[in-house]
Design a protein around this motif. Structure first.
Motif, mmCIF file in Angstrom:
data_model
loop_
_atom_site.group_PDB
_atom_site.id
_atom_site.type_symbol
_atom_site.label_atom_id
_atom_site.label_comp_id
_atom_site.label_asym_id
_atom_site.label_seq_id
_atom_site.Cartn_x
_atom_site.Cartn_y
_atom_site.Cartn_z
ATOM 1 N N ALA A 124 42.997 54.469 49.297
ATOM 2 C CA ALA A 124 41.635 54.936 49.423
ATOM 3 C C ALA A 124 40.542 54.608 48.899
ATOM 4 N N PHE A 125 39.568 54.513 49.224
ATOM 5 C CA PHE A 125 38.334 54.002 48.354
ATOM 6 C C PHE A 125 37.926 55.224 47.434
ATOM 7 N N ALA A 126 38.361 56.541 47.738
ATOM 8 C CA ALA A 126 38.138 57.554 46.875
ATOM 9 C C ALA A 126 38.958 57.250 45.301
ATOM 10 N N ASP A 127 40.092 56.459 45.636
ATOM 11 C CA ASP A 127 40.919 56.180 44.574
ATOM 12 C C ASP A 127 40.432 54.757 43.751
ATOM 13 N N TRP A 128 39.263 54.322 43.821
ATOM 14 C CA TRP A 128 38.845 53.096 43.329
ATOM 15 C C TRP A 128 38.395 53.116 41.922
ATOM 16 N N PRO A 129 38.704 52.480 40.864
ATOM 17 C CA PRO A 129 39.222 51.093 41.263
ATOM 18 C C PRO A 129 40.940 51.266 41.288
ATOM 19 N N ASN A 130 41.339 50.231 41.904
ATOM 20 C CA ASN A 130 42.780 49.976 42.126
ATOM 21 C C ASN A 130 43.344 48.712 41.037
ATOM 22 N N SER A 131 44.037 49.374 39.942
ATOM 23 C CA SER A 131 44.468 48.501 38.833
ATOM 24 C C SER A 131 45.773 47.494 39.439
ATOM 25 N N GLU A 132 46.160 47.850 40.426
ATOM 26 C CA GLU A 132 47.157 46.854 40.891
ATOM 27 C C GLU A 132 46.854 45.799 41.593
ATOM 28 N N LEU A 133 45.498 45.756 42.069
ATOM 29 C CA LEU A 133 44.939 44.266 42.269
ATOM 30 C C LEU A 133 44.694 43.429 41.251
ATOM 31 N N PRO A 134 45.316 42.039 41.523
ATOM 32 C CA PRO A 134 45.203 41.201 40.241
ATOM 33 C C PRO A 134 43.758 40.663 39.912
ATOM 34 N N LYS A 135 43.232 40.286 38.942
ATOM 35 C CA LYS A 135 41.961 39.962 38.479
ATOM 36 C C LYS A 135 41.486 38.817 39.414
ATOM 37 N N LYS A 165 40.820 31.751 33.428
ATOM 38 C CA LYS A 165 40.625 31.436 32.054
ATOM 39 C C LYS A 165 39.307 32.110 31.796
ATOM 40 N N LYS A 166 38.351 31.957 32.866
ATOM 41 C CA LYS A 166 36.935 32.613 32.674
ATOM 42 C C LYS A 166 36.945 33.986 32.357
ATOM 43 N N LYS A 167 38.173 34.699 32.585
ATOM 44 C CA LYS A 167 38.381 36.301 32.402
ATOM 45 C C LYS A 167 37.361 36.931 33.383
ATOM 46 N N LYS A 168 37.044 36.592 34.435
ATOM 47 C CA LYS A 168 36.158 37.268 35.246
ATOM 48 C C LYS A 168 36.870 37.740 36.525
ATOM 49 N N VAL A 169 36.574 38.986 36.952
ATOM 50 C CA VAL A 169 37.238 39.203 38.182
ATOM 51 C C VAL A 169 36.743 38.369 39.339
ATOM 52 N N ASN A 170 37.648 37.790 40.238
ATOM 53 C CA ASN A 170 37.413 36.947 41.247
ATOM 54 C C ASN A 170 38.251 37.146 42.243
ATOM 55 N N GLY A 171 37.613 37.256 43.516
ATOM 56 C CA GLY A 171 38.459 37.580 44.767
ATOM 57 C C GLY A 171 38.480 38.995 45.360
ATOM 58 N N MET A 172 39.615 39.094 45.534
ATOM 59 C CA MET A 172 40.094 40.534 46.129
ATOM 60 C C MET A 172 39.613 41.753 45.408
ATOM 61 N N ARG A 173 39.901 41.813 44.251
ATOM 62 C CA ARG A 173 39.259 43.002 43.392
ATOM 63 C C ARG A 173 37.673 43.041 43.414
ATOM 64 N N ASP A 174 37.303 41.966 43.413
ATOM 65 C CA ASP A 174 35.502 41.763 43.408
ATOM 66 C C ASP A 174 35.178 42.264 44.588
ATOM 67 N N ARG A 175 35.657 41.636 45.637
ATOM 68 C CA ARG A 175 35.154 41.993 46.989
ATOM 69 C C ARG A 175 35.319 43.532 47.286
ATOM 70 N N LEU A 176 36.625 43.952 47.003
ATOM 71 C CA LEU A 176 36.710 45.455 47.608
ATOM 72 C C LEU A 176 36.058 46.510 46.552
ATOM 73 N N GLY A 177 35.684 45.797 45.245
ATOM 74 C CA GLY A 177 34.870 46.683 44.538
ATOM 75 C C GLY A 177 33.359 46.761 44.770
ATOM 76 N N SER A 178 33.235 45.477 45.389
ATOM 77 C CA SER A 178 31.442 45.643 45.822
ATOM 78 C C SER A 178 31.456 46.544 47.243
ATOM 79 N N HIS A 179 32.382 46.409 47.845
ATOM 80 C CA HIS A 179 32.317 47.521 49.001
ATOM 81 C C HIS A 179 32.472 49.074 48.667
ATOM 82 N N ALA A 180 33.443 49.226 47.892
ATOM 83 C CA ALA A 180 33.439 50.582 47.021
ATOM 84 C C ALA A 180 32.020 51.048 46.572
ATOM 85 N N SER A 181 31.211 50.177 45.872
ATOM 86 C CA SER A 181 29.938 50.483 45.362
ATOM 87 C C SER A 181 29.020 51.136 46.036
#
Length: 150
Positions: free
Chosen positions: A1-12, A48-64
């Motif tokens: 659920a988005f109520a439980d965001w963030p999801n630490s199981e998603l890879p960075k 290597k850039k140590k930035k969130v890229n992909g799934m976690r970033d996209r779902l985080g944007s939606h959760a915002s």
């Protein structure tokens, strides 16, 4: 659920496809993430850039709930939040007493959940998204059916 965001199981760093569902298990939206992650080298550079890229970033944007730059949040605002607003709510938004983005975030967190499938690369995610948007799960999504995706 988005109520439980963030999801630490998603890879960075990850590519994949996701579906969004409401409380009644109605299919609301399908999306993909990681379009730029095409090769193992792309994943390595992103990691290597140590930035969130992909799934976690996209779902985080939606959760915002922030509509700027997020088509999903725009659809939620237009088709799920706006029809339920009263004249008083709209006036409060107009007077800047209430932010529409806050209402979108509240709606997302109170009503929506997601499922995701990681893929090897962005191309696989895009192909899977196209199948799903065209009804591979039995029906198209409410907010972005195939006729809206080019």
């Amino acid at each position: 659920a988005f109520a439980d965001w963030p999801n630490s199981e998603l890879p960075k760093v990850s590519a994949g496809v996701y579906t969004i569902w409401d409380k009644t298990e109605s299919f609301v939206y399908v999306g993909m993430a990681g379009a730029r992650l095409k090769t193992a080298a792309d994943f390595e550079v992103a990691t290597k850039k140590k930035k969130v890229n992909g799934m976690r970033d996209r779902l985080g944007s939606h959760a915002s709930g922030l509509r700027s730059g997020d088509q999903f949040c725009i659809y939620v605002a237009d088709f799920l939040v706006l029809p339920n607003l009263s004249i008083e709510d709209i006036t409060a938004i107009h007077k800047r007493e209430v932010r529409m983005d806050i209402l979108v975030k509240e709606y997302v967190h109170q009503n929506l959940s997601y499922r995701y499938c990681l893929t090897e690369n962005g191309d696989q995610a895009r192909k899977l998204e196209k199948l799903i948007v065209n009804g591979a799960l039995g029906s198209p999504p409410l907010l972005n059916p195939a006729k809206l995706i080019k």
